[in-house]
Scaffold this motif. Structure first.
Motif, PDB file in Angstrom:
ATOM      1  N   ILE A 225     -10.466  -3.939  -7.349  1.00  0.00           N
ATOM      2  CA  ILE A 225      -9.598  -3.100  -8.167  1.00  0.00           C
ATOM      3  C   ILE A 225      -8.720  -2.230  -7.277  1.00  0.00           C
ATOM      4  O   ILE A 225      -7.536  -2.002  -7.570  1.00  0.00           O
ATOM      5  CB  ILE A 225     -10.427  -2.238  -9.134  1.00  0.00           C
ATOM      6  N   TRP A 226      -9.282  -1.745  -6.162  1.00  0.00           N
ATOM      7  CA  TRP A 226      -8.496  -0.929  -5.233  1.00  0.00           C
ATOM      8  C   TRP A 226      -7.329  -1.732  -4.662  1.00  0.00           C
ATOM      9  O   TRP A 226      -6.208  -1.228  -4.546  1.00  0.00           O
ATOM     10  CB  TRP A 226      -9.406  -0.416  -4.110  1.00  0.00           C
ATOM     11  N   PHE A 227      -7.559  -2.999  -4.318  1.00  0.00           N
ATOM     12  CA  PHE A 227      -6.468  -3.854  -3.844  1.00  0.00           C
ATOM     13  C   PHE A 227      -5.401  -4.011  -4.931  1.00  0.00           C
ATOM     14  O   PHE A 227      -4.196  -3.921  -4.664  1.00  0.00           O
ATOM     15  CB  PHE A 227      -6.999  -5.226  -3.431  1.00  0.00           C
ATOM     16  N   ALA A 228      -5.835  -4.258  -6.168  1.00  0.00           N
ATOM     17  CA  ALA A 228      -4.895  -4.412  -7.281  1.00  0.00           C
ATOM     18  C   ALA A 228      -4.124  -3.120  -7.515  1.00  0.00           C
ATOM     19  O   ALA A 228      -2.919  -3.147  -7.831  1.00  0.00           O
ATOM     20  CB  ALA A 228      -5.652  -4.809  -8.550  1.00  0.00           C
ATOM     21  N   GLU A 229      -4.795  -1.987  -7.352  1.00  0.00           N
ATOM     22  CA  GLU A 229      -4.147  -0.691  -7.535  1.00  0.00           C
ATOM     23  C   GLU A 229      -3.039  -0.488  -6.508  1.00  0.00           C
ATOM     24  O   GLU A 229      -1.975   0.070  -6.825  1.00  0.00           O
ATOM     25  CB  GLU A 229      -5.201   0.417  -7.418  1.00  0.00           C
ATOM     26  N   ASN A 230      -3.250  -0.958  -5.292  1.00  0.00           N
ATOM     27  CA  ASN A 230      -2.210  -0.844  -4.272  1.00  0.00           C
ATOM     28  C   ASN A 230      -0.987  -1.674  -4.634  1.00  0.00           C
ATOM     29  O   ASN A 230       0.157  -1.245  -4.422  1.00  0.00           O
ATOM     30  CB  ASN A 230      -2.763  -1.272  -2.908  1.00  0.00           C
ATOM     31  N   ILE A 231      -1.210  -2.872  -5.189  1.00  0.00           N
ATOM     32  CA  ILE A 231      -0.081  -3.703  -5.623  1.00  0.00           C
ATOM     33  C   ILE A 231       0.666  -3.009  -6.764  1.00  0.00           C
ATOM     34  O   ILE A 231       1.908  -2.985  -6.797  1.00  0.00           O
ATOM     35  CB  ILE A 231      -0.579  -5.091  -6.063  1.00  0.00           C
ATOM     36  N   ALA A 232      -0.084  -2.423  -7.703  1.00  0.00           N
ATOM     37  CA  ALA A 232       0.538  -1.773  -8.856  1.00  0.00           C
ATOM     38  C   ALA A 232       1.341  -0.540  -8.442  1.00  0.00           C
ATOM     39  O   ALA A 232       2.456  -0.320  -8.930  1.00  0.00           O
ATOM     40  CB  ALA A 232      -0.526  -1.403  -9.879  1.00  0.00           C
ATOM     41  N   THR A 233       0.804   0.271  -7.545  1.00  0.00           N
ATOM     42  CA  THR A 233       1.549   1.461  -7.111  1.00  0.00           C
ATOM     43  C   THR A 233       2.738   1.069  -6.235  1.00  0.00           C
ATOM     44  O   THR A 233       3.789   1.716  -6.282  1.00  0.00           O
ATOM     45  CB  THR A 233       0.642   2.440  -6.352  1.00  0.00           C
ATOM     46  N   PHE A 234       2.611   0.006  -5.443  1.00  0.00           N
ATOM     47  CA  PHE A 234       3.752  -0.504  -4.685  1.00  0.00           C
ATOM     48  C   PHE A 234       4.863  -0.950  -5.628  1.00  0.00           C
ATOM     49  O   PHE A 234       6.062  -0.807  -5.322  1.00  0.00           O
ATOM     50  CB  PHE A 234       3.331  -1.666  -3.794  1.00  0.00           C
ATOM     51  N   SER A 235       4.460  -1.486  -6.782  1.00  0.00           N
ATOM     52  CA  SER A 235       5.427  -1.928  -7.795  1.00  0.00           C
ATOM     53  C   SER A 235       5.924  -0.762  -8.646  1.00  0.00           C
ATOM     54  O   SER A 235       6.682  -0.983  -9.600  1.00  0.00           O
ATOM     55  CB  SER A 235       4.785  -2.984  -8.698  1.00  0.00           C
ATOM     56  N   GLN A 236       5.488   0.448  -8.322  1.00  0.00           N
ATOM     57  CA  GLN A 236       5.906   1.681  -9.010  1.00  0.00           C
ATOM     58  C   GLN A 236       5.511   1.690 -10.486  1.00  0.00           C
ATOM     59  O   GLN A 236       6.210   2.243 -11.329  1.00  0.00           O
ATOM     60  CB  GLN A 236       7.411   1.905  -8.859  1.00  0.00           C
ATOM     61  N   ALA A 237       4.383   1.051 -10.798  1.00  0.00           N
ATOM     62  CA  ALA A 237       3.857   1.165 -12.154  1.00  0.00           C
ATOM     63  C   ALA A 237       3.446   2.609 -12.411  1.00  0.00           C
ATOM     64  O   ALA A 237       3.606   3.133 -13.516  1.00  0.00           O
ATOM     65  CB  ALA A 237       2.675   0.227 -12.347  1.00  0.00           C
ATOM     66  N   TRP A 238       2.877   3.250 -11.401  1.00  0.00           N
ATOM     67  CA  TRP A 238       2.611   4.684 -11.397  1.00  0.00           C
ATOM     68  C   TRP A 238       2.540   5.122  -9.946  1.00  0.00           C
ATOM     69  O   TRP A 238       2.553   4.290  -9.031  1.00  0.00           O
ATOM     70  CB  TRP A 238       1.309   5.023 -12.141  1.00  0.00           C
ATOM     71  N   SER A 239       2.462   6.423  -9.713  1.00  0.00           N
ATOM     72  CA  SER A 239       2.423   6.934  -8.342  1.00  0.00           C
ATOM     73  C   SER A 239       1.464   8.104  -8.258  1.00  0.00           C
ATOM     74  O   SER A 239       1.363   8.918  -9.190  1.00  0.00           O
ATOM     75  CB  SER A 239       3.814   7.383  -7.874  1.00  0.00           C
ATOM     76  N   TYR A 240       0.768   8.189  -7.130  1.00  0.00           N
ATOM     77  CA  TYR A 240      -0.033   9.373  -6.825  1.00  0.00           C
ATOM     78  C   TYR A 240       0.857  10.407  -6.143  1.00  0.00           C
ATOM     79  O   TYR A 240       1.922  10.046  -5.598  1.00  0.00           O
ATOM     80  CB  TYR A 240      -1.205   8.989  -5.936  1.00  0.00           C
ATOM     81  N   PRO A 241       0.456  11.681  -6.158  1.00  0.00           N
ATOM     82  CA  PRO A 241       1.318  12.713  -5.563  1.00  0.00           C
ATOM     83  C   PRO A 241       1.734  12.415  -4.126  1.00  0.00           C
ATOM     84  O   PRO A 241       2.880  12.699  -3.746  1.00  0.00           O
ATOM     85  CB  PRO A 241       0.438  13.977  -5.650  1.00  0.00           C
ATOM     86  N   ASP A 242       0.832  11.845  -3.309  1.00  0.00           N
ATOM     87  CA  ASP A 242       1.185  11.592  -1.911  1.00  0.00           C
ATOM     88  C   ASP A 242       2.063  10.353  -1.737  1.00  0.00           C
ATOM     89  O   ASP A 242       2.440   9.999  -0.624  1.00  0.00           O
ATOM     90  CB  ASP A 242      -0.069  11.459  -1.042  1.00  0.00           C
ATOM     91  N   GLN A 243       2.415   9.695  -2.854  1.00  0.00           N
ATOM     92  CA  GLN A 243       3.291   8.528  -2.793  1.00  0.00           C
ATOM     93  C   GLN A 243       4.698   8.831  -3.300  1.00  0.00           C
ATOM     94  O   GLN A 243       5.543   7.936  -3.328  1.00  0.00           O
ATOM     95  CB  GLN A 243       2.699   7.375  -3.626  1.00  0.00           C
ATOM     96  N   MET A 244       4.948  10.078  -3.671  1.00  0.00           N
ATOM     97  CA  MET A 244       6.243  10.415  -4.254  1.00  0.00           C
ATOM     98  C   MET A 244       7.378  10.348  -3.237  1.00  0.00           C
ATOM     99  O   MET A 244       8.514  10.033  -3.576  1.00  0.00           O
ATOM    100  CB  MET A 244       6.182  11.812  -4.883  1.00  0.00           C
ATOM    101  N   GLU A 245       7.082  10.657  -1.983  1.00  0.00           N
ATOM    102  CA  GLU A 245       8.109  10.603  -0.949  1.00  0.00           C
ATOM    103  C   GLU A 245       8.244   9.220  -0.332  1.00  0.00           C
ATOM    104  O   GLU A 245       9.105   8.990   0.511  1.00  0.00           O
ATOM    105  CB  GLU A 245       7.775  11.629   0.163  1.00  0.00           C
ATOM    106  N   GLY A 246       7.424   8.315  -0.719  1.00  0.00           N
ATOM    107  CA  GLY A 246       7.427   6.963  -0.183  1.00  0.00           C
ATOM    108  C   GLY A 246       6.050   6.345  -0.339  1.00  0.00           C
ATOM    109  O   GLY A 246       5.028   7.036  -0.202  1.00  0.00           O
ATOM    110  N   TRP A 247       6.034   5.039  -0.624  1.00  0.00           N
ATOM    111  CA  TRP A 247       4.755   4.406  -0.901  1.00  0.00           C
ATOM    112  C   TRP A 247       3.873   4.360   0.335  1.00  0.00           C
ATOM    113  O   TRP A 247       4.345   4.162   1.462  1.00  0.00           O
ATOM    114  CB  TRP A 247       4.965   2.975  -1.410  1.00  0.00           C
ATOM    115  N   GLN A 248       2.584   4.568   0.119  1.00  0.00           N
ATOM    116  CA  GLN A 248       1.562   4.383   1.138  1.00  0.00           C
ATOM    117  C   GLN A 248       0.295   3.892   0.451  1.00  0.00           C
ATOM    118  O   GLN A 248       0.181   3.965  -0.769  1.00  0.00           O
ATOM    119  CB  GLN A 248       1.292   5.679   1.897  1.00  0.00           C
ATOM    120  N   LEU A 249      -0.623   3.367   1.261  1.00  0.00           N
ATOM    121  CA  LEU A 249      -1.864   2.858   0.694  1.00  0.00           C
ATOM    122  C   LEU A 249      -2.577   3.929  -0.117  1.00  0.00           C
ATOM    123  O   LEU A 249      -2.603   5.106   0.259  1.00  0.00           O
ATOM    124  CB  LEU A 249      -2.791   2.365   1.805  1.00  0.00           C
ATOM    125  N   VAL A 250      -3.158   3.507  -1.232  1.00  0.00           N
ATOM    126  CA  VAL A 250      -3.993   4.409  -2.014  1.00  0.00           C
ATOM    127  C   VAL A 250      -5.194   4.807  -1.163  1.00  0.00           C
ATOM    128  O   VAL A 250      -5.770   3.977  -0.447  1.00  0.00           O
ATOM    129  CB  VAL A 250      -4.458   3.725  -3.313  1.00  0.00           C
TER     130      VAL A 250
END
Length: 285
Positions: A225-250
């Motif tokens: 699920i963590w791997f899938a979550e990284n794909i989803a956040t890379f696809s900008q389905a949602w973002s964590y606060p530390d990903q707002m300035e640019g995507w990084q690994l969850v």
């Protein structure tokens, strides 16, 4: 097991039946069968993740239909296809809908306190949360009910269902209350280990029935699920606060949250498929 899956398994078995029953080739066949069953169990989640990723690459920014609304309609379409083709039964749909509700409630709360956020507009949303978000939890439910059937799961020394239900309720509550009072995450992780420490999962692959500690199974699914979550956040389905300035690994620390979510998920699935011992004669249908 659905009629479609019985037909597919019958074909697979006819093809694999001609392979050696011993030696390295036989183990390779088992590994291949394991991978095929896992991929088949992930068909809902895989299809949804593929749509999310494709929408990130090709969905036009100026489309009349908001991307989040498109994702919601696509998720509904995937679910309809799953039921229409009998890849999921209406009995299983009950628990998948429950996953959707439980997940959506958590999403509304978590986005309100700023744990993560969704971008984009759309009409199909509740309190700013796109409705496709609940389908991501439903995808976990779909995987679990399907893997239960496909691998004919059995358990030894499974803890009392009432104890797992109480633990799951406390875990779910902690996802909310830790924002206001003590975070019991580590205490709950320890409780999970104590409760399931002696539990083994037995699963039928092709010719062989194997087993593993159920805690290891929880961890492996959480990692997936963590791997899938990284794909989803890379696809900008949602973002964590530390990903707002640019995507990084969850953060890998999210594994703990997904591990605890597995307990909630497993308890919900036991509503449809109660845990069975290896000597039980009834298979899920």
């Amino acid at each position: 097991m659905s009629d479609v899956e019985r037909g597919l398994e019958s074909r697979w078995r006819r093809i694999l039946a001609a392979t050696p029953t011993r030696g390295p080739v036989s183990w390779l066949v088992e590994f291949l069968a394991f991978g095929l069953k896992q991929a088949w169990a992930c068909v809902f989640g895989g299809a949804l993740l593929a749509v999310i990723f494709a929408a990130r690459l090709w969905y036009p920014d100026d489309a009349a239909l908001a991307r989040n609304d498109f994702l919601t309609l696509a998720a509904v379409g995937i679910q309809i296809v799953m039921i229409a083709t009998r890849l999921e039964t209406f009995r299983e749909l009950r628990v998948i809908v429950l996953f959707h509700i439980v997940g959506t409630v958590m999403e509304i709360f978590k986005t309100d306190v700023g744990s993560w956020m969704y971008e984009g507009e759309g009409l199909l949303r509740i309190a700013g949360v796109p409705l496709f978000s609940g389908f991501m939890y439903a995808a976990v439910g779909s995987y679990l009910v399907r893997v239960y059937r496909l691998f004919d799961l059995r358990f030894t020394r499974y803890p009392p269902v009432w104890a797992t239900a109480i633990l799951a309720a406390v875990i779910y509550a902690n996802f909310f209350t830790h924002h206001f009072i003590w975070d019991l995450r580590w205490v709950l992780l320890a409780a999970v280990v104590v409760l399931f420490a002696r539990t083994w999962m037995h699963f039928r692959v092709f010719r062989r029935t194997l087993r593993m500690p159920v805690l290891l199974a929880f961890l492996l699914v959480a990692l997936f699920i963590w791997f899938a979550e990284n794909i989803a956040t890379f696809s900008q389905a949602w973002s964590y606060p530390d990903q707002m300035e640019g995507w990084q690994l969850v953060s890998i620390a999210k594994l703990g949250s997904w591990f605890l979510l597995m307990i909630i998920s497993v308890v919900l699935v036991t509503w449809v498929y109660p845990p069975r011992r290896p000597d039980s004669a009834t298979r899920p249908g």
